[in-house]
Design an enzyme around this catalytic site. Structure first.
Site, PDB file in Angstrom:
ATOM      1  N   GLY A 109       0.726  -1.077  -0.114  1.00 54.13           N
ATOM      2  CA  GLY A 109      -0.307   0.216  -0.132  1.00 54.13           C
ATOM      3  C   GLY A 109       0.968   1.466  -0.397  1.00 54.13           C
ATOM      4  N   GLY A 119       4.077   1.841  -1.245  1.00 55.74           N
ATOM      5  CA  GLY A 119       4.293   1.876  -2.916  1.00 55.74           C
ATOM      6  C   GLY A 119       4.652   0.969  -3.394  1.00 55.74           C
ATOM      7  N   LYS A 125      13.292   2.982  -1.837  1.00 50.49           N
ATOM      8  CA  LYS A 125      11.361   2.733  -1.497  1.00 50.49           C
ATOM      9  C   LYS A 125      10.473   4.435  -2.248  1.00 50.49           C
ATOM     10  CE  LYS A 125       8.259   2.139   2.920  1.00 50.49           C
ATOM     11  NZ  LYS A 125       8.574   1.771   3.951  1.00 50.49           N
ATOM     12  N   ASP A 127       2.868  -1.543  13.718  1.00 46.86           N
ATOM     13  CA  ASP A 127       2.937  -2.291  12.253  1.00 46.86           C
ATOM     14  C   ASP A 127       4.294  -3.573  11.850  1.00 46.86           C
ATOM     15  OD1 ASP A 127       1.717  -3.342  10.387  1.00 46.86           O
ATOM     16  OD2 ASP A 127       1.923  -2.170   8.368  1.00 46.86           O
TER      17      ASP A 127
END
Ligand SMILES: *[C@@H]1O[C@H](CO)[C@@H](O)[C@H](O)[C@H]1NC(C)=O
Ligand SMILES: *[C@@H]1O[C@H](CO)[C@@H](O)[C@H](O)[C@H]1NC(C)=O
Ligand SMILES: *[C@@H]1O[C@H](CO)[C@@H](O)[C@H](O)[C@H]1NC(C)=O
Ligand SMILES: *[C@@H]1O[C@H](CO)[C@@H](O)[C@H](O)[C@H]1NC(C)=O
Ligand SMILES: *[C@@H]1O[C@H](CO)[C@@H](O)[C@H](O)[C@H]1NC(C)=O
Ligand SMILES: *[C@@H]1O[C@H](CO)[C@@H](O)[C@H](O)[C@H]1NC(C)=O
Ligand SMILES: *[C@@H]1O[C@H](CO)[C@@H](O)[C@H](O)[C@H]1NC(C)=O
Ligand SMILES: *[C@@H]1O[C@H](CO)[C@@H](O)[C@H](O)[C@H]1NC(C)=O
Ligand SMILES: *[C@@H]1O[C@H](CO)[C@@H](O)[C@H](O)[C@H]1NC(C)=O
Ligand SMILES: *[C@@H]1O[C@H](CO)[C@@H](O)[C@H](O)[C@H]1NC(C)=O
Length: 786
Positions: free
Chosen positions: A479, A481, A497, A595
């Protein structure tokens, strides 16, 4: 409204559809023309479908009469006036005739048949006497069409003159506004002087062909521009996004050739009467007949607001109607005269904060009416990327934009500005322009976060390193990239990234967050950020390259899983635990990752685990105030790893990372994923209760394990279960987890852990919590894990 009365006396007598005026049969004698003229009360033409009428109308107490064309349904809607500067005193004195020279003329019988108006078509066709020779069969026809055009054609049908070429204050469907480049002839509007005086007033609506063509309103005497439509962008005028809403009703046609630059619209068959009028006040309006209300509906007005006033914010200013103070400066600029700006006079504009040396980069100003294009160069053939390159290479280029918004990828064609940017505004449905700024100004745009912390990389360098972001170099995707592998010129391997740009606000926020946090952190078990790169819409982060990619590629892959010995797994678990402990309390800036998952644990060439992706991490600058828990504004995280108290109540605490760590630990040990159709925690708890917890151990390593290693694995599983206890207070802190894992401290026996998985909108438990959870927006980055 116009006070006006119309001459209708002989409407019944004259039902002629067209007026035919036969030219002189013998010598070019004007009397012959007059003899076949119509005039006085009979002066009336009706178009074949009775859409338009031509005749005499009065706007001032029957004292001044004008020859005009109007809509039959709305006689006060006059679209064209012939004798706008020389009215007749009485309707009875008007005679419309064709002169022997081929001019359509309006004569005043009360004044010796003096010509008060002439089409001057013979002058236009001067030097060509053959058209109007005394040949007896030569004839001309004047005809009023259903489109409102009064046409004068010769016997062969060639148009000698037409009212559409001589607009007054109105244009209608199929009528051009523009310029004949060759002859310099102009089709433009000029407003009436007053509502009771159709003579040319103060305002003009003209095509400006310098740079990228667009329409301007000028105030005549002051010679000042009051409004711009913005350049044509292939679909509409840049400053009139409303044009996109007329689909099915109007179609727009823009002609930009060597011969002609013009604009017109076509009303679709069956659509109601419509007109565009330049009013006496200097406002241009598109109006459409509302047959139900028997009135004209206004579809669009320009200028529509303060921001449409030409140059209201000066050079390099940007107007934003929704702001309390409408004028601002483009990023990287500041008011030239702050004192005047404070007095709400922004017309002095803005100046650069940092002088521009050649080079620099671009800042994307999104959703604007493009600034004036005088002095800009336009190349419709170039791509937007080519445009960027050219602008960057040309030191005098200050900005660029696509000249045509059609097609994907931000459009095509190239407008390059080389001076000031004047009359830019934000507008719904506006376009993007890329303004050149000094590199240092671009960097400060990140609220100073990056400054001095994140070395700026040049986009070209990154592009070259990744082979132009070649799909073959893609090593990850999500999500956020795409992640590419790259190699710098010196051979150093990097991970690039490229953050997804489709979610701009969030992308920017998370980019900042990631940079902010990671730039402050240095630990063997955290992925190191090498630098940043901003390339207008793209935000790019450059990391150290992790040649063995993410942990999930190993532990959830049957074949590769077997290559991970127990020792390697234990090292990874301890590495993640140390990285997390550093985040929680050893770094100067205590933070929660929020996360943690297998996909966010990367492995380098030596299989050292490093935590990555701090995009949604939460920083506690003053940890003492937030020791226990706090309520976050939106729920973020990944299904399967999310602590129940966080998923349901949005309670943020270090213990939510501990929970995720527990899940990750059990996954590493078992080689199985915690997911909807397989509840790893429940499974582990069941085995643990049955004293068979080692059955959880991945069979691909179990057989190779020594006795000590099996003991270690059993401890691990117990620690894992402790970490996923339902109550956060029952979970151990990371500072305790590490000694337990290294068997320096004996873990207590876990209670029954969370066995029903949190986070499912269909979950009853969640629904009962609706009152508290309704304030939170659920954002699950990865529903099934990867
Ligand atoms: C003006 O023209 C009309 C129509 O052609 C004609 O009847 C009339 O005699 C003319 N008047 C004068 C003063 O020439
Ligand atoms: C029309 O006549 C009235 C009364 O004589 C006068 O007040 C008004 O100003 C006139 N209107 C115009 C447009 O001349
Ligand atoms: C029209 O009226 C004006 C003002 O009343 C007058 O000066 C002019 O002479 C008149 N013109 C004709 C042709 O009668
Ligand atoms: C026609 O030509 C005459 C003389 O050149 C000029 O005075 C007049 O304004 C012109 N009329 C129009 C409608 O262009
Ligand atoms: C003059 O008119 C004739 C006949 O319509 C046409 O063939 C010719 O091209 C015209 N010449 C010019 C110079 O407009
Ligand atoms: C008059 O027009 C007719 C038909 O268009 C043509 O045949 C004839 O030659 C013309 N006569 C003159 C004198 O131009
Ligand atoms: C507004 O600022 C401009 C440019 O700085 C200046 O020329 C102008 O006089 C100012 N206008 C007013 C009304 O103060
Ligand atoms: C740079 O841009 C300006 C304005 O667009 C243009 O006039 C000039 O020719 C360009 N210079 C080069 C070297 O392309
Ligand atoms: C990890 O990466 C190194 C260097 O790229 C490689 O030699 C090694 O085989 C990899 N290890 C595994 C388990 O794939
Ligand atoms: C598991 O082991 C404990 C302690 O050794 C024992 O008390 C318990 O009964 C055992 N449970 C099962 C299901 O065998």
């Amino acid at each position: 409204m116009m006070s006006q009365s119309l001459h209708r006396l002989f409407l019944a007598i004259l039902s002629v559809l067209l007026l035919t005026v036969t030219a002189a049969s013998a010598a070019a004698d004007s009397t012959l023309t007059r003899r076949s003229a119509i005039g006085g009360d009979q002066l009336r033409l009706v178009s074949p479908g009775d859409i338009f009428q031509l005749g005499l109308f009065s706007v001032a107490n029957h004292t001044k009469w004008f020859l005009g064309i109007w809509f039959t349904v709305s006689p006060e809607a006059v679209i064209w006036v012939a004798n706008r500067d020389r009215p007749l005193n009485a309707s009875s004195s008007g005679i419309l005739a064709l002169s022997g020279r081929g001019d359509l003329v309006l004569l005043d019988a009360a004044s010796n048949n003096e010509t008060v108006w002439s089409s001057n078509s013979s002058a236009a066709a001067s030097n060509n006497e053959t058209v109007w020779s005394s040949n007896s069969s030569a004839a001309a026809v004047a005809q009023l069409g259903d489109n409102g055009n009064l046409m004068l054609a010769d016997a062969a049908g060639a148009v000698l003159w037409q009212s559409f070429d001589h607009p007054t204050n109105t244009y209608v469907s199929e009528m051009r506004i523009g310029k004949d480049v060759e002859t310099g002839a102009e089709w433009s509007l000029s407003s009436w002087r007053h509502d009771h005086d159709p003579s040319a007033g103060d305002f003009r609506y003209v095509m400006d062909t310098r740079g990228s063509p667009e329409l301007h309103i000028w105030r005549k005497e002051r010679k000042s521009k009051t409004y711009r439509t913005g350049p044509w962008n292939g679909v509409r005028f840049s400053g009139i996004p409303e044009m996109a809403t007329y689909k099915g009703m109007f179609e727009f046609q823009f002609t930009d050739t060597a011969d002609e630059v013009s604009y017109m619209y076509h009303a679709s068959v069956g659509s109601p009467p419509s007109r565009v009028v330049l009013h006496e006040s200097g406002v241009i309006q598109r109006m459409v007949w509302n047959s139900a209300a028997l009135g004209w509906s206004i579809f669009w007005s320009g200028p529509r607001d303060e921001c449409d006033k030409y140059g209201v914010c000066g050079a390099f200013g940007v107007c934003n109607e929704v702001d309390a103070v409408v004028c601002g400066c483009v990023r990287g600029f500041r008011p030239r005269s702050p004192a005047e700006w404070r007095m709400r006079n922004a017309s002095g504009g803005c100046v650069r904060s940092t002088p521009l040396q050649c080079g620099g980069g671009f800042y994307g100003l999104r959703g604007v009416k493009l600034p004036e294009t005088h002095g800009s160069s336009v190349d419709a053939g170039a791509s937007l990327e080519e445009c960027r390159r050219r602008c960057l290479a040309n030191c005098s280029c200050t900005a660029y934009a696509a000249s045509d918004i059609r097609g994907g990828d931000g459009g095509s064609g190239c407008i390059q500005w080389c001076g000031e940017l004047v009359d830019t505004r934000f507008i719904d449905g506006g376009q993007d322009i890329f303004v050149r700024l000094a590199m240092s100004d671009l960097a400060t745009m990140f609220d100073g976060i990056i400054r001095g912390k994140c070395p700026m990389y040049d986009f070209e360098t990154i592009r070259a390193a990744t082979g132009g972001f070649h799909p073959e170099n893609e090593i990850g995707r999500g999500g956020f990239g795409i992640v590419y592998k790259g190699q710098m010129q010196d051979g150093q391997k990097i991970a690039v990234k490229k953050l997804s740009t489709n979610n701009r606000v969030q992308g920017m926020k998370e980019f900042k967050n990631d940079v902010d946090l990671i730039a402050r952190l240095q630990h063997r078990n955290l992925v190191r950020l090498l630098g940043c790169c901003i390339h207008y819409s793209d935000r790019i982060l450059v990391y150290e390259y992790m040649s063995n990619k993410s942990l999930d590629n190993f532990i959830f892959d049957l074949r590769r899983r077997a290559t991970l010995s127990w020792k390697t797994r234990m090292d990874i678990i301890l590495g993640v635990a140390r990285g997390l402990l550093y985040l929680h309390q050893d770094s100067r800036h205590t933070m929660i990752h929020r996360d943690l998952k297998a996909a966010n644990v990367l492995l380098n060439g030596e299989m050292v685990a490093k935590i990555s992706d701090f995009g949604i991490a939460k920083l506690f600058s003053n940890i003492d105030d937030n020791q226990d828990s706090t309520v976050t504004e939106r729920i973020v995280g990944t299904f399967g790893y999310m602590a129940p108290e966080y998923a349901m109540d949005g309670m943020v605490s270090f213990m939510q990372d501990v929970y995720s760590f527990g899940v990750l630990l059990l996954e590493i040990v078992s080689g199985r994923r915690n997911q909807r159709n397989f509840n790893l925690i429940a499974h582990a708890w069941k085995l643990f209760e049955e004293n068979k917890s080692l059955k959880l151990l991945d069979p691909t390593v179990r057989d190779d394990c020594s006795h000590e290693e099996l003991e270690q694995a059993a401890t691990c599983i117990q620690v894992g279960l402790l970490c996923v206890q339902e109550s956060p207070s029952q979970r151990p802190q990371m500072a305790v987890v590490i000694p337990m894992l290294s068997q320096q401290q004996v873990p207590r026996r876990p209670l029954r852990p969370v066995v029903c998985m949190p986070v499912s909108t269909r979950d009853d438990h969640l629904n009962r919590q609706e009152d508290t959870s309704s304030n939170f927006q659920m954002i699950i980055t990865d529903l099934e894990g990867r």
